[in-house]
Design a protein around this motif. Sequence first.
Motif: not given
Length: 166
Positions: A13-17, A41-42, A72-75
């Motif tokens: 979700s954070g990556t999509s945002a 980040w990884a 992070d974890m916004i979905g």
Amino acid sequence: YGQIWYGADDNGSGTSALLELAEAFGNGSARPRRSILLAAWAGEEKGLLGSRYYVNHPVFPLDRTAAMFQMDMIGRNEEHPANRAQQVPDERAADNANTLNVLGSVFSPELRTTISALNSQTNLTVRFRYDFGAEDLMRRSDQWSFLQRGIPALFFFSGLHPDYHS
């Protein structure tokens, strides 16, 4: 196929945002007053490896970095039983639509003021919490690498849910 991966919230979700922000800032309709560096980040769960590497080898000088915003974890909507030790009530996903937790405001009070003022345009339910507590969420996500270097940072997080880390 046909299986739902509920744990994809951490952190698809954070990556999509982040990709949506890149598209929005890249469309050329309005230029921000500051330069914006978007980064993913990884290795967060292996010791904040990506963000720690970045603060030790920045592509933009840290002394000129105004702030870091972590998503992070916004979905998913938060859902968990009450936690009296942290003064967090019982919460159900259906009750948390349009709700966002913001961590780090205790370290960056000026950002809290800004987020609160800007929220008048979106009317989310914004909860400034989880800066401390048993989960130690502040030190377990990538904003911590920046806070340790004195860079104001906030962590946007829609909350814990039963599929966390699954």
